[in-house]
Write a protein that holds these residues in place. Structure first.
Motif, mmCIF file in Angstrom:
data_model
loop_
_atom_site.group_PDB
_atom_site.id
_atom_site.type_symbol
_atom_site.label_atom_id
_atom_site.label_comp_id
_atom_site.label_asym_id
_atom_site.label_seq_id
_atom_site.Cartn_x
_atom_site.Cartn_y
_atom_site.Cartn_z
ATOM 1 N N TYR A 30 -47.582 66.256 -33.021
ATOM 2 C CA TYR A 30 -46.705 67.299 -32.498
ATOM 3 C C TYR A 30 -45.738 66.735 -31.462
ATOM 4 O O TYR A 30 -44.522 66.930 -31.558
ATOM 5 C CB TYR A 30 -47.541 68.424 -31.884
ATOM 6 N N TYR A 31 -46.283 65.993 -30.495
ATOM 7 C CA TYR A 31 -45.414 65.536 -29.402
ATOM 8 C C TYR A 31 -44.527 64.378 -29.801
ATOM 9 O O TYR A 31 -43.411 64.250 -29.329
ATOM 10 C CB TYR A 31 -46.250 65.185 -28.169
ATOM 11 N N LEU A 32 -45.035 63.494 -30.681
ATOM 12 C CA LEU A 32 -44.228 62.328 -31.037
ATOM 13 C C LEU A 32 -43.249 62.628 -32.161
ATOM 14 O O LEU A 32 -42.066 62.314 -32.082
ATOM 15 C CB LEU A 32 -45.140 61.170 -31.442
ATOM 16 N N ILE A 33 -43.733 63.240 -33.234
ATOM 17 C CA ILE A 33 -42.866 63.407 -34.395
ATOM 18 C C ILE A 33 -41.996 64.649 -34.248
ATOM 19 O O ILE A 33 -40.805 64.632 -34.536
ATOM 20 C CB ILE A 33 -43.700 63.453 -35.690
ATOM 21 N N GLY A 89 -39.364 67.378 -28.599
ATOM 22 C CA GLY A 89 -39.056 68.598 -27.873
ATOM 23 C C GLY A 89 -39.458 68.540 -26.425
ATOM 24 O O GLY A 89 -39.052 69.368 -25.619
ATOM 25 N N SER A 90 -40.266 67.572 -26.062
ATOM 26 C CA SER A 90 -40.615 67.395 -24.651
ATOM 27 C C SER A 90 -40.694 65.901 -24.351
ATOM 28 O O SER A 90 -40.578 65.068 -25.260
ATOM 29 C CB SER A 90 -41.945 68.080 -24.347
ATOM 30 N N TRP A 126 -36.000 67.252 -30.286
ATOM 31 C CA TRP A 126 -36.748 68.075 -31.242
ATOM 32 C C TRP A 126 -36.250 67.804 -32.657
ATOM 33 O O TRP A 126 -35.065 67.810 -32.926
ATOM 34 C CB TRP A 126 -36.566 69.547 -30.885
ATOM 35 N N VAL A 127 -37.214 67.540 -33.574
ATOM 36 C CA VAL A 127 -36.853 67.408 -34.983
ATOM 37 C C VAL A 127 -37.656 68.438 -35.746
ATOM 38 O O VAL A 127 -38.880 68.425 -35.716
ATOM 39 C CB VAL A 127 -37.181 66.002 -35.521
ATOM 40 N N GLU A 128 -36.955 69.364 -36.427
ATOM 41 C CA GLU A 128 -37.698 70.435 -37.085
ATOM 42 C C GLU A 128 -38.417 69.896 -38.328
ATOM 43 O O GLU A 128 -38.001 68.904 -38.924
ATOM 44 C CB GLU A 128 -36.755 71.574 -37.463
#
Lengths: 244, 423
Positions: free
Chosen positions: B197-200, B203-204, B209-211
């Motif tokens: 979640y955090y790497l790929i 967004g933080s 952020w990559v959707e």
């Protein structure tokens, strides 16, 4: 006379429509050795499987060490931990070593420290003379060794009562002796034992009482000498004449 | 009276016979090879139909001459036992050999000798062979989908981290081993989820952020397979136990669950998850499409896992249950220490089967607009600049899938061997 450790009153059991046990009444005092014999299909195994509730009975009372067995019995595990059982097919856990087979229940059921459990297990294995096989797996042992391990495994729970369900029936004659020897020495140690067996020699040597069952009923119950010397019912006489 | 059969060897003359026999087989092979590779017909002097049959006949005679029950020669014995047991098998052996030889020159020249790999546009592919340039140019897309090129390191790092965490159990200290199952069933998936979640997603922490719609290619195959595999197994185990439960409520819930999910096609489930499911959710509740798809596949495969595991549970003799009960073990202790370790060992092949099917089912997520490896291929082959290279793409994809699946099945064989104890 002390209170009986096992008390069975007017017990009836059915498998579906078929009544396997009919009006069983039995009292076993502590430290007594009982041998149950009879033709196959007579309900002997079912009777002793009822004593630790591997089978459920439908009518009557079974009281083991002051605890009544019924659907309401909450801590059936606690009662089972007090009653050791040895099976015809050994039923060792094939994925565990002999030592682990013996320590599994003491560690997880009795919450015994691992080290203590291992010492106890080795001690019990020594009594049945297979302590040198402790690290092998059940599949690597002979039938007689496996059955002795099963006895040791049951004893590791330090039970008050030991049940034997035809412990020598799956063994060849040479191995029967080593298992019976282990049972005899256990009997001499004062354990309460109920043994389903066809080994009449064993019955004569250690049993206090012999029970003869047929068609789900207890036909005859007598002291060992009396039982073999002058059996009362004709069915018993017939059975004895065939087996001896 | 001894009958003389000059085609049948005996132990005394086996040496001569095997030399002549192998010579004849060799002749037939040379004939086929020269025919296939160099277009030379060695038997031009024979009439037409005989020319085609010549290698087959010589080969058959040769193999017949070598056939003997026990020669003492190991190579010859294993040859006879495996491919030369009788004339029919010898014929099959020769036919298979010949067709492989016949097919080799074309496929080799297409895949290697006439193939192109240089250049970076379609114009480079002028030869008659495969156009590997296409794979080369599209390689990053096949691996990472539409994920921005400059962020590919994020996917790589995440994967390396997740794999490294997977090996933690391997180095765990002895006294922590009892938490192993807990780690793999609960802690590991959670950590892996956070890492991904955090790497790929980003967004933080200053990461853009990559959707998930942009994710794709092989990395998406891995992400979907990973989470589905890791969740469907424990879930399947719960339903397998549930179906064998004595409590009617639990039993019938499990049966309904299993029969429902086994009864619907995966493609329907995927459609439902992406189209229907959001309609049932409250307005302000948002769940990512990828997450929904992963949940859908997990629930679907869990039903299959449950039945495989139930098969293992049923194959254990009743005596094991009796013995565990007689030692005073309750339901959970009995299952954790006695029943499941044995049953799970038995179902390793079945579970491996289910898992392989799962990995190969992941391309289906294309129907809801997620393009993993096969999906990216489908996109690439319709690209106007690169029309006509579907073949290369599918060969590439099948090689990659084969490698993944073969590695998995090898691993399952290793597991089987590792947990094998005599029964």
């Amino acid at each position: 006379m002390s209170d009986p450790i096992i008390k069975i009153q007017n017990m009836n059991k059915w498998f579906g429509d078929f009544q396997v046990l009919k009006n069983i009444n039995l009292e076993v005092e502590a430290n007594k050795k009982i041998v149950v014999c009879g033709p196959s299909g007579s309900g002997k195994s079912t009777l002793i499987r009822c004593i630790n509730r591997l089978e459920e009975h439908q009518e009557g009372d079974i009281i083991v060490d002051g605890n009544e067995l019924s659907e309401k019995t909450k801590d059936i595990e606690k009662i089972r931990a007090e009653v050791g059982m040895v099976f015809q097919q050994f039923n060792l856990f094939p994925h565990l070593s002999i030592l682990d087979n013996c320590t599994l229940a003491p560690i997880w059921v009795k919450k015994m420290p691992k080290k203590e459990a291992q010492e106890l297990a080795l001690d019990q294995l020594k009594k049945v003379q297979i302590d040198d096989q402790a690290n092998k797996f059940p599949g690597q042992l002979s039938g007689g060794q496996q059955q002795r391990c099963a006895i040791a495994r049951a004893l590791c729970m330090q039970p008050k009562i030991m049940l034997f369900d035809e412990p020598t029936s799956a063994l060849d004659p040479e191995m029967i002796k080593e298992v019976l020897d282990a049972m005899v020495s256990l009997a001499k140690g004062g354990m309460t034992m109920i043994v389903v067996t066809h080994e009449m020699g064993f019955a004569k040597e250690v049993a206090d009482e012999v029970i003869f069952m047929d068609e789900g009923m207890i036909i005859e119950k007598a002291e060992t000498k009396e039982f073999f010397a002058n059996p009362k019912s004709d069915r018993t006489k017939l059975f004895l004449s065939q087996i001896l | 009276m001894q009958t003389i059969n000059f085609l049948k060897p005996s132990r005394d003359n086996i040496k001569n016979y095997s030399i002549i026999g192998s010579f004849l087989v060799l002749v037939s092979l040379i004939d086929v090879i020269s025919n296939a590779f160099f277009k030379i017909n060695l038997t031009f002097f024979l009439p037409g139909s005989l020319t085609t049959l010549f290698p087959l006949i010589t080969g058959l005679i040769g193999l017949n001459m070598m056939r003997i029950d026990y020669s003492g020669n190991k190579t010859l014995d294993s040859l006879n036992k495996n491919i030369n047991t009788n004339n029919f098998n010898a014929l099959l052996t020769l036919l298979i050999l010949f067709s492989i030889i016949k097919a080799l020159p074309q496929s080799l020249s297409w895949m290697i000798f006439d193939a192109t790999i240089s250049g970076d546009s379609k114009d480079a592919c002028t030869g008659t062979g495969a156009c590997w340039t296409y794979i080369k140019v599209w390689f990053r897309r096949f691996m990472y989908g539409m994920y921005p090129n400059e962020f590919h390191w994020r996917i790589n790092t995440a994967f390396i981290l997740v794999i490294a965490l997977g090996f933690v159990g391997y180095f765990m200290k002895e006294n922590l081993k009892k938490y192993l199952a807990l780690y793999y069933v609960i802690i590991y998936p959670v950590i892996a989820y956070l890492v991904i979640y955090y790497l790929i997603s980003g967004g933080s922490f200053g990461l853009q952020w990559v959707e998930t719609g942009a994710w794709g290619g092989l990395s998406l195959t891995f992400i979907v397979s990973f989470f589905c595999l890791i969740f469907c197994f424990p879930l399947g185990m719960i339903f397998a136990l549930g179906r064998r439960s004595n409590l009617p409520a639990i039993k019938y819930i499990s049966i309904c669950y299993i029969e429902f999910w086994r009864g619907v096609p995966l493609i329907t489930v995927l459609f439902m998850s992406s189209v229907m499911f959001p309609m049932f959710l409250p307005e302000d509740f948002f769940m990512d499409k990828l997450v929904r798809v992963i949940i859908a596949i997990t629930l679907f495969e869990a039903a299959y896992c449950a039945e495989v595991i139930r098969g293992g549970l049923q194959s254990l003799p009743r005596g094991q249950y009796d013995a565990a009960k007689s030692l005073g073990m309750g339901y959970w202790k009995m299952h954790i220490f006695v029943i499941l370790p044995q049953a799970l060992k038995l179902v390793i092949p079945g579970i491996a089967n289910t898992f392989l099917a799962l990995v190969k089912d992941t391309p289906l997520i294309f129907v809801v607009g997620l393009a993993e490896l096969a999906g990216m291929l489908a996109l690439a082959k319709t690209n106007p600049k690169w029309l006509g290279f579907a073949m290369e793409g599918y060969i590439f994809a099948s090689i990659i899938f084969w490698i993944i699946c073969y590695a998995m099945s090898k691993y399952s064989y290793n597991l089987e061997a590792k947990y094998k104890t005599e029964r």
